[in-house]
Design a protein around this motif. Structure first.
Motif: not given
Length: 478
Positions: A385-413
């Motif tokens: 999703k494009y979210v300008p407040e976060l610098g551009g395109h970012v992945v959708i995730r939950d509050s535990r940093m897991e993305t929309t694909i189970r078992g793939i997480f994201v963190a940091g910039d």
């Protein structure tokens, strides 16, 4: 030119054995442990090649392997990223001026004999988020594989000589370079973390029940990393802005300049114009002055300074003018930057004729923001999703940093542009959450996630966190 004295850093201790590399057939002094482009800059070599069609000179821009401006031919192999490739005795380095072609006698990679490495969690990126993810995932019982394409761990921390704000638990009062040392020490003393440096992740796939990360080590060895979960902590890359001459050697991202002088002790130039008065631009100005470089001015298009007041006040006390409502019009020079032309802008962001100012500089530093590095997440199919407040395109995730694909997480910039402190907290959350996902962690670890989430909320409660919080509302789902 190499720095021999610095109020904070001691480069004499960091430099390895002196060796000789060859640029266009001419010998160049280098030190083991530094990258090719750093050695070339120390020798005064700024032009690294020429564009294929327009034959315009090309120079270093990002210095962390995220762009193509430093591609050169090394030992006959074209398109080598010289900003993350370490020097070796007798290396033959050539500029690229035509479309690069592999030499006929070059052996193709032996793809079918790729080394295979398996673990519970594969972490891509050894910056603050990746290091904290590795430490916490390992402590939670997981076997961790940590890989980074740079020759050292720490990410952007290794170039941050300023002290951190915040709470003591979040390294308040500690310099970024020291935090990098602490985190690396913690990672290396854990036997269940296996580290791969100079290893680029070029592909992320779901392969049955496993995650497969395809990596290339030292530009020539194929490695397959497999795990039950993956944490992507690939950081961010510098943004470019459009202006005439922005491709001239001497136009750098702010982080590249920090890499030159704070990591390798190489002066980027003698006279600098900084574009952008956020925290990065202001801190960079102070660091340049520490390294003995003159900062002619900081220009900022916004009507007010974006960074902390304390940083701006310090820079102004040192005599650096900060010109708000100004923008850069063009960089001038034949083979590299020789001067910069700036102008005041009106309420509609148009340059006001007659307000032009010329600065005789050999470096233009762009501190105009970052955008998340999400290429691998995009490739594997995570929702973006494009979210300008976060610098551009970012992945959708939950509050535990897991993305929309189970078992793939994201963190940091790579999850949205913030600061190293939030990156570390997100890394902690992602590391524990991944360990919980694969059942290597006990449920008691949930308390540590809740603690880190609370600390994140507190850190973002200040005025600089409001914008980020607006962005997070758009991208975090439960």
């Amino acid at each position: 030119m190499r720095l021999t004295e610095h109020p904070v850093l001691d480069f004499q201790k960091k430099r390895g054995r002196k060796i000789t590399i060859y640029f266009e057939g001419q010998p160049v002094e280098a030190y083991e442990g530094e990258t090719i482009v750093m050695a070339l800059h120390a020798a005064g070599i700024r032009v690294l090649g020429y564009s294929v069609h327009k034959h315009r000179p090309r120079g270093l821009f990002c210095a962390i392997g995220k762009c193509s401006s430093c591609l050169m031919t090394v030992n006959g192999i074209p398109n080598v990223r010289t900003c993350i490739t370490l020097v070796e005795e007798g290396m033959d380095i050539r500029m690229q001026q035509e479309k690069p072609i592999l030499p006929k006698n070059a052996k193709p990679p032996e793809w079918r004999e790729a080394e295979k490495v398996s673990g519970d969690i594969v972490i891509i990126g050894g910056g603050p988020a990746g290091l904290m993810a590795a430490i916490n995932a390992a402590d939670a019982g997981a076997k961790v594989i940590l890989l980074d394409e740079n020759p050292m761990l720490g990410g952007q921390l290794v170039k941050q000589t300023h002290k951190f704000f915040g709470k003591r638990e979040q390294f308040a009062g500690v310099r970024g370079i020291k935090i990098a040392e602490i985190l690396e020490e913690e990672v290396r003393k854990r036997e269940n973390i296996e580290i791969f440096l100079e290893t680029s992740a070029i592909m992320l796939l779901q392969d049955g029940d496993e995650k497969l990360v395809v990596g290339v080590r030292k530009n020539k060895e194929l490695v397959e990393f497999r795990g039950k979960a993956v944490i992507v902590a690939t950081g961010a890359m510098e943004k470019m802005i459009p202006f005439e001459g922005n491709d001239l050697p001497g136009v750098y991202g702010a982080g590249a300049i920090q890499t030159l002088m704070n990591t390798y002790g190489v002066k980027p130039g003698d006279r600098v114009l900084i574009v952008g008065a956020g925290n990065v631009g202001l801190i960079l100005a102070y660091q340049l002055i520490q390294a003995g470089v003159e900062v002619r001015a900081i220009v900022e298009a916004m009507p007010k300074i974006g960074g902390y007041f304390v940083h701006a006040a310090k820079v102004r006390r040192l005599g650096v003018p900060i010109l708000t409502r100004h923008t850069i019009l063009r960089a001038e020079g034949k083979e590299k930057v020789e001067r910069a032309v700036v102008a005041q802008i009106d309420e509609r962001w148009r340059p006001i004729p007659g307000t032009e100012k010329v600065f005789d500089v050999d470096v233009i530093a762009l501190a105009v923001g970052l955008r998340p590095s999400i290429e691998l997440l995009h490739q594997v199919g995570c929702q973006i999703k494009y979210v300008p407040e976060l610098g551009g395109h970012v992945v959708i995730r939950d509050s535990r940093m897991e993305t929309t694909i189970r078992g793939i997480f994201v963190a940091g910039d790579s999850a949205g542009i913030e600061e190293a402190t939030t990156a570390m907290l997100e890394g902690k959350i992602a590391g524990i959450a991944a360990a919980l996902e694969i059942s290597s962690a006990s449920p008691e670890w949930l308390k540590e996630i809740e603690k880190a989430q609370k600390e994140l909320d507190e850190f973002r409660a200040g005025p600089f966190g409001r914008k980020v919080l607006e962005g997070i509302k758009k991208v975090v789902v439960e």
